[in-house]
Design an enzyme around this catalytic site. Structure first.
Site, PDB file in Angstrom:
ATOM      1  N   HIS A   1       4.919 -33.190  11.620  1.00  0.00           N
ATOM      2  CA  HIS A   1       5.520 -33.964  12.706  1.00  0.00           C
ATOM      3  C   HIS A   1       5.367 -33.254  14.042  1.00  0.00           C
ATOM      4  O   HIS A   1       5.373 -32.021  14.111  1.00  0.00           O
ATOM      5  CB  HIS A   1       7.008 -34.214  12.414  1.00  0.00           C
ATOM      6  CG  HIS A   1       7.236 -35.205  11.318  1.00  0.00           C
ATOM      7  ND1 HIS A   1       7.012 -34.895   9.991  1.00  0.00           N
ATOM      8  CD2 HIS A   1       7.635 -36.496  11.347  1.00  0.00           C
ATOM      9  CE1 HIS A   1       7.277 -35.960   9.244  1.00  0.00           C
ATOM     10  NE2 HIS A   1       7.657 -36.941  10.048  1.00  0.00           N
TER      11      HIS A   1
ATOM     12  N   ALA B   1       4.973 -44.655  19.514  1.00  0.00           N
ATOM     13  CA  ALA B   1       5.881 -45.785  19.726  1.00  0.00           C
ATOM     14  C   ALA B   1       7.334 -45.356  19.548  1.00  0.00           C
ATOM     15  O   ALA B   1       8.222 -45.790  20.291  1.00  0.00           O
ATOM     16  CB  ALA B   1       5.539 -46.924  18.761  1.00  0.00           C
TER      17      ALA B   1
END
Length: 295
Positions: free
Chosen positions: A70, A89
Site C-alpha cells: 500500500h 480514487a
C-alpha cells in the site's frame, strides 16, 4: 474498475476471475487466486469472507508484504509515480489530492514518524475518513507496538477491500459498507414541513479550507430527494449544515424584522459511525430553532 456480476464471476475462467479481482487487495492477486478455487459463491458476502479468510490465514511474511504493497497517504512522490486507480480514487475521495500547505506538512510528519517506527506504511480506509480524522487516527496509533499495528492494518485493508468489492460486483446480497446522512426541516410556526429551503453540507477542516460536500433543496415533505450522503460510508469528521430559512419565511409573507432575526442557520455536528444512519433535522420558526440527533 469495470462492473461485473457475481454470476459472471462464478462462470468465468480462473484466469478471468483473478484478473477481475486481483486488485481488490492492493497488488495482491494471490488472494483472488485462493478464492477462485472456492467457487461458486452464493453471495458477495461469502466471496468477501473467503478472501478475508485467505488474508487472515496467510503466513506473517505474506501479510506484511500485503501491508507494504500500500502507498503512503498524501505522498506527492508516489502520486507522481502513479498509484493504482483504486488507491488514487480513494485518496481523492478524502481530499488528499488537494491539501493545504499545513495539511501536507502534517501528513508528511506523521507518515515519516509512522514508517520510522513500524517499517511499513500507515493504512486506513480513507473512504470512511476525513483529513482531520485521519490525522487524529495517526496520532492514536503511533504509540502502539508492531504486532498491534499489523493487526490493525490488516483490518483496515479488509475494510478497503470490502468497499472495492462492493463497487465492482453486483449481487443479490450486499456488504454492510454504506451509511446515510439525512435531514428534515419542519416549520413549527405554521405546523408543516418546510419546502424549498436551500441546504448546504460542508466538511470542516482544522488545517485546511472547508469543503462543500453537497447542496440540496427540501421537497414538499421537508426532506431532500436523496440523502445528503448515501450509497457510501459517511466519513468520520466534523460538518456544518447551513439552512437558508430567511428567504423561505419571506416568500410565505411572514412578518419579519429587517434584516430577519434568522436568515442562515448553521448547525455543526460530528460523525463517528461511517456505516450508521445519522439524521440531523431542523425545527424552525422565524425566531427560534432546535435540532436533535435522529436515526
Amino acid at each position: 474498475m469495470s462492473q461485473t456480476t457475481l454470476a459472471e464471476l462464478n462462470a468465468c475462467t480462473r484466469t478471468e476471475f483473478i484478473a477481475a479481482l486481483g486488485n481488490i487487495f492492493e497488488y495482491s492477486p494471490w488472494i483472488a487466486e485462493q478464492a477462485a478455487s472456492a467457487r461458486p459463491f452464493v453471495g458477495i458476502g461469502a466471496l468477501f469472507e473467503t478472501m478475508k479468510t485467505a488474508v487472515e490465514r496467510a503466513p506473517a511474511e505474506l501479510r506484511l508484504a500485503l501491508i507494504k504493497a500500500h502507498p503512503d497517504l498524501a505522498d506527492k512522490t508516489q502520486r507522481a509515480a502513479g498509484l493504482t486507480a483504486e488507491s488514487d480514487a480513494e485518496q481523492n475521495s478524502a481530499g488528499l489530492d488537494r491539501l493545504s500547505d499545513a495539511e501536507y506538512d502534517a501528513f508528511e510528519r506523521v507518515n515519516n514518524a509512522y514508517r520510522s517506527k513500524f517499517g511499513f506504511p500507515y493504512i486506513v480506509s480513507v473512504r470512511r475518513q476525513t483529513k482531520d480524522s485521519i490525522l487524529r487516527d495517526f496520532e492514536r496509533r503511533l504509540p502502539n507496538d508492531v504486532n498491534t499495528e499489523m493487526q490493525t492494518s490488516v483490518g483496515e485493508i479488509c475494510r478497503i477491500a470490502a468497499l472495492r468489492l462492493d463497487q465492482l460486483v453486483g449481487a443479490d446480497d450486499r456488504l454492510q459498507v454504506h451509511g446515510r446522512l439525512s435531514t428534515h426541516v419542519l416549520d413549527t410556526h405554521s405546523g408543516k414541513p418546510a419546502a424549498g429551503i436551500a441546504i448546504e453540507l460542508i466538511e470542516l477542516s482544522a488545517l485546511g479550507a472547508a469543503r462543500v460536500v453537497t447542496r440540496a433543496i427540501t421537497n414538499a415533505d421537508g426532506r431532500t430527494d436523496q440523502p445528503l450522503i448515501g450509497g457510501r460510508p459517511v466519513p468520520i469528521g466534523r460538518y456544518e449544515l447551513i439552512f437558508n430559512v430567511g428567504k423561505y419565511f419571506a416568500e410565505r409573507q411572514v412578518q419579519l424584522s429587517d434584516p430577519p432575526f434568522l436568515d442562515q442557520i448553521p448547525l455543526r455536528f460530528a460523525v463517528s459511525e461511517p456505516e450508521g444512519h445519522l439524521h440531523v433535522p431542523l425545527l424552525v420558526t422565524p425566531w427560534s430553532y432546535a435540532t436533535y440527533r435522529g436515526s
